[in-house]
Design a protein around this motif. Sequence first.
Motif, PDB file in Angstrom:
ATOM      1  N   LEU A 149       0.825  -1.198   0.000  1.00 60.65           N
ATOM      2  CA  LEU A 149       0.000   0.000   0.000  1.00 60.65           C
ATOM      3  C   LEU A 149       0.865   1.255   0.000  1.00 60.65           C
ATOM      4  O   LEU A 149       0.615   2.195  -0.765  1.00 60.65           O
ATOM      5  CB  LEU A 149      -0.921  -0.029   1.218  1.00 60.65           C
ATOM      6  N   ALA A 150       1.888   1.250   0.822  1.00 64.49           N
ATOM      7  CA  ALA A 150       2.798   2.406   0.877  1.00 64.49           C
ATOM      8  C   ALA A 150       3.530   2.585  -0.451  1.00 64.49           C
ATOM      9  O   ALA A 150       3.680   3.715  -0.937  1.00 64.49           O
ATOM     10  CB  ALA A 150       3.799   2.234   2.015  1.00 64.49           C
ATOM     11  N   ASP A 151       3.953   1.491  -1.041  1.00 64.45           N
ATOM     12  CA  ASP A 151       4.651   1.554  -2.324  1.00 64.45           C
ATOM     13  C   ASP A 151       3.729   2.089  -3.416  1.00 64.45           C
ATOM     14  O   ASP A 151       4.137   2.916  -4.244  1.00 64.45           O
ATOM     15  CB  ASP A 151       5.198   0.180  -2.697  1.00 64.45           C
ATOM     16  N   THR A 152       2.497   1.647  -3.416  1.00 61.27           N
ATOM     17  CA  THR A 152       1.523   2.129  -4.400  1.00 61.27           C
ATOM     18  C   THR A 152       1.299   3.631  -4.256  1.00 61.27           C
ATOM     19  O   THR A 152       1.283   4.361  -5.245  1.00 61.27           O
ATOM     20  CB  THR A 152       0.186   1.372  -4.249  1.00 61.27           C
ATOM     21  N   CYS A 153       1.146   4.086  -3.029  1.00 60.22           N
ATOM     22  CA  CYS A 153       0.940   5.517  -2.785  1.00 60.22           C
ATOM     23  C   CYS A 153       2.165   6.330  -3.208  1.00 60.22           C
ATOM     24  O   CYS A 153       2.030   7.404  -3.788  1.00 60.22           O
ATOM     25  CB  CYS A 153       0.625   5.775  -1.317  1.00 60.22           C
ATOM     26  N   ARG A 154       3.333   5.805  -2.924  1.00 56.17           N
ATOM     27  CA  ARG A 154       4.556   6.509  -3.292  1.00 56.17           C
ATOM     28  C   ARG A 154       4.652   6.647  -4.807  1.00 56.17           C
ATOM     29  O   ARG A 154       5.008   7.694  -5.330  1.00 56.17           O
ATOM     30  CB  ARG A 154       5.778   5.776  -2.744  1.00 56.17           C
ATOM     31  N   ARG A 155       4.276   5.611  -5.520  1.00 60.98           N
ATOM     32  CA  ARG A 155       4.375   5.615  -6.981  1.00 60.98           C
ATOM     33  C   ARG A 155       3.283   6.439  -7.647  1.00 60.98           C
ATOM     34  O   ARG A 155       3.508   7.043  -8.683  1.00 60.98           O
ATOM     35  CB  ARG A 155       4.335   4.193  -7.523  1.00 60.98           C
ATOM     36  N   LEU A 156       2.082   6.433  -7.068  1.00 60.42           N
ATOM     37  CA  LEU A 156       0.954   7.096  -7.716  1.00 60.42           C
ATOM     38  C   LEU A 156       0.708   8.516  -7.224  1.00 60.42           C
ATOM     39  O   LEU A 156      -0.065   9.243  -7.822  1.00 60.42           O
ATOM     40  CB  LEU A 156      -0.317   6.254  -7.567  1.00 60.42           C
ATOM     41  N   GLY A 157       1.318   8.888  -6.138  1.00 63.36           N
ATOM     42  CA  GLY A 157       1.290  10.275  -5.731  1.00 63.36           C
ATOM     43  C   GLY A 157       0.291  10.660  -4.662  1.00 63.36           C
ATOM     44  O   GLY A 157      -0.410   9.827  -4.085  1.00 63.36           O
TER      45      GLY A 157
END
Length: 130
Positions: free
Chosen positions: A23-31
């Motif tokens: 979830l954290a990685d997704t947020c980091r990548r998608l902004g």
Amino acid sequence: MSIVVRILASPALEQRETAARCLADTCRRLGEAVLGEVIAILQKAMASDDRRQREGVCLALTELMANSSKSSLEAHEDAVIAAVRTALVDSDATVRSAAAQAFDVAQQVIGTRSIDETIPTLLDALHKPG
């Protein structure tokens, strides 16, 4: 997103931790736009009766704060602090432990504001019976 929340409530700690990291990685990548939506979903999930879900939310918040820039978190500090503050006085010890880790990261990432807005709640909880 409901699948992620369900995985955050998994009986297996390893699955909860993996879901939080993803979830954290997704947020980091998608902004930042996605970050706001995710934090809102996590806030709602914190109200669950399932202690594992509340613990998973704390793990996710910890990962989100640790892997997001300070500038992307600024707009969501109130929500993050409120969720961590609620979890710190949870009735379940495992949730409180996960919240303590989230609070530690919040101090590092958000700074003194997280302390100033959390300590009074903790002191108040100490004075209440039970």
